[in-house]
Motif scaffolding. Structure first.
Motif, mmCIF file in Angstrom:
data_model
loop_
_atom_site.group_PDB
_atom_site.id
_atom_site.type_symbol
_atom_site.label_atom_id
_atom_site.label_comp_id
_atom_site.label_asym_id
_atom_site.label_seq_id
_atom_site.Cartn_x
_atom_site.Cartn_y
_atom_site.Cartn_z
ATOM 1 N N LEU A 33 0.901 -1.232 -0.105
ATOM 2 C CA LEU A 33 -0.017 0.004 0.076
ATOM 3 C C LEU A 33 0.928 1.178 -0.173
ATOM 4 O O LEU A 33 0.387 2.230 -0.185
ATOM 5 C CB LEU A 33 -0.944 0.072 1.083
ATOM 6 C CG LEU A 33 -2.118 -1.032 1.170
ATOM 7 C CD1 LEU A 33 -2.808 -0.997 2.590
ATOM 8 C CD2 LEU A 33 -3.033 -0.783 -0.089
ATOM 9 N N GLY A 34 2.115 1.216 0.128
ATOM 10 C CA GLY A 34 3.177 2.301 0.070
ATOM 11 C C GLY A 34 3.233 2.833 1.705
ATOM 12 O O GLY A 34 3.824 4.180 1.505
ATOM 13 N N ILE A 35 2.904 2.181 2.572
ATOM 14 C CA ILE A 35 3.073 2.845 3.913
ATOM 15 C C ILE A 35 4.392 2.779 4.250
ATOM 16 O O ILE A 35 5.053 1.533 3.911
ATOM 17 C CB ILE A 35 2.064 2.049 4.878
ATOM 18 C CG1 ILE A 35 0.530 2.483 4.535
ATOM 19 C CG2 ILE A 35 2.272 2.492 6.239
ATOM 20 C CD1 ILE A 35 -0.311 1.672 5.181
ATOM 21 N N GLY A 36 5.044 3.645 4.976
ATOM 22 C CA GLY A 36 6.372 3.418 5.526
ATOM 23 C C GLY A 36 6.612 2.391 6.375
ATOM 24 O O GLY A 36 5.977 2.388 7.312
ATOM 25 N N VAL A 37 7.902 1.448 6.379
ATOM 26 C CA VAL A 37 8.053 0.461 7.264
ATOM 27 C C VAL A 37 9.400 0.886 7.700
ATOM 28 O O VAL A 37 10.257 0.785 7.145
ATOM 29 C CB VAL A 37 7.973 -0.885 6.713
ATOM 30 C CG1 VAL A 37 8.548 -1.929 7.901
ATOM 31 C CG2 VAL A 37 6.818 -1.178 5.899
ATOM 32 N N GLU A 38 9.553 1.445 9.021
ATOM 33 C CA GLU A 38 10.944 1.785 9.442
ATOM 34 C C GLU A 38 11.602 0.377 10.006
ATOM 35 O O GLU A 38 12.953 0.733 9.882
ATOM 36 C CB GLU A 38 10.648 2.627 10.707
ATOM 37 C CG GLU A 38 9.756 3.956 10.144
ATOM 38 C CD GLU A 38 9.683 4.835 11.427
ATOM 39 O OE1 GLU A 38 9.739 4.527 12.573
ATOM 40 O OE2 GLU A 38 8.772 5.820 11.402
ATOM 41 N N GLU A 39 11.040 -0.280 10.519
ATOM 42 C CA GLU A 39 11.729 -1.570 10.972
ATOM 43 C C GLU A 39 11.107 -2.843 10.941
ATOM 44 O O GLU A 39 9.830 -2.935 11.261
ATOM 45 C CB GLU A 39 12.406 -1.367 12.050
ATOM 46 C CG GLU A 39 13.454 -2.346 12.866
ATOM 47 C CD GLU A 39 13.804 -2.431 14.227
ATOM 48 O OE1 GLU A 39 14.684 -3.119 14.640
ATOM 49 O OE2 GLU A 39 13.682 -1.207 14.758
#
Length: 305
Positions: A33-39
């Motif tokens: 979905l293009g949501i940022g994943v930091e870790e």
């Protein structure tokens, strides 16, 4: 000591894998979905090792139970902290800024992955062979010197009627025989290679050695069946749905007992130590038993989440 160590290792591997699959669902849908994943972390902090690829840190952590996914903006809720002056495209990277459907998709992805894993495991087990009811009560064993042997019963015989009552389950046979200890009982028997059924009379014992029963026979209505690879996924899905229904019913019963102040008497609830003990028992039965336990735990994780 070795058995305790083995149980601990297998328990950690099973639990870590289930949680990893769960978190992988959140991670995959968030990325899609293009949501940022930091870790994306395997194990729980403190961090032992991490490597950054793009915006995401892939970490290995010291506590080898569980895992986690940290999404951009998941802790900011609707406050919008740190997003002033950012354009709409930039804001879309934040979890809280996405629609309810998209956030729900990310959250439910973990549940879906655990359910899918359970279906895969159960399907594989079906290809290896499972016991299924046949509707026929067959004699699996005859104890030497028992009333059954003296009456002429042999392994492979099918009991169709007891005292003129049709039977399809060992419990039916056991109930009638148990009610007629010391009395003559009539068994209708179908024997392989014979066109007509036999009528055999036998007198169940009133007193008998432990684990032998009044007749001295081992009976079952189960037979091992292996499903083809193309049949197994459907059977696995049906069984996973059936087991999920049972788990939901049990969970509902537990909640009702709690809210109605009945307590949990008669309810078998196991924590991590209890699950570890069951894991040890499964190891004793072999690899397939461990897989069965993993499938059940995966369904539990899906439902609880």
């Amino acid at each position: 000591m070795f058995e305790i160590f083995q149980t601990g290792v297998v328990f950690i591997i099973v639990l870590s894998f289930l949680v990893f699959i769960h978190e992988l669902g959140h991670f995959a849908v968030a990325k899609f979905l293009g949501i940022g994943v930091e870790e994306f972390g395997f194990g729980l902090p403190p961090r032992a090792f991490g490597i950054k690829r793009g915006e995401t840190i892939y970490s290995l952590n010291w506590l080898p139970i569980g895992g986690f996914v940290r999404l951009t903006g998941e802790d900011q809720a609707d406050q919008g902290l740190g997003t002033r002056g950012q354009g709409s495209e930039k804001l879309k990277r934040y979890f809280w800024a996405r629609s309810k459907k998209e956030r729900s998709a990310v959250l439910l992805a973990g549940v879906a992955m655990n359910f899918t894993l359970a279906v895969v495991i159960i399907s594989y087990i079906f290809t290896q062979g499972v016991l299924v009811p046949t509707g026929q009560v067959k004699i699996q064993g005859v104890i030497p010197g028992s009333p059954a042997e003296r009456a002429g019963l042999v392994i492979g015989d099918t009991i169709t009627r007891v005292n003129e009552v049709a039977v399809s389950d060992p419990k039916d046979v056991g109930q009638i025989v148990g009610e007629n200890k010391g009395k003559e009982v009539t068994l209708q028997i179908a024997r392989s290679g014979e066109d007509q059924e036999r009528i055999i009379t036998v007198t169940p014992r009133v007193e008998y050695p432990a684990h032998e029963g009044p007749l001295g026979v081992a009976i079952s209505n189960l037979v091992e069946k292996k499903y083809a690879w193309y049949e197994a996924p459907y059977k696995g899905l049906v069984e996973a749905l059936r087991m999920s229904g049972m788990l939901l019913a049990n969970l509902g019963m537990i909640v009702w007992k709690l809210v109605s102040f009945q307590g949990l008497k008669g309810v078998d609830v196991a924590g991590p130590i209890g699950i570890a003990q069951v894991t040890g028992q499964a190891i004793g039965y072999g690899f397939q038993a461990v897989l069965e336990l993993m499938g059940l735990l995966s369904l539990n994780l899906a439902i609880v989440n």
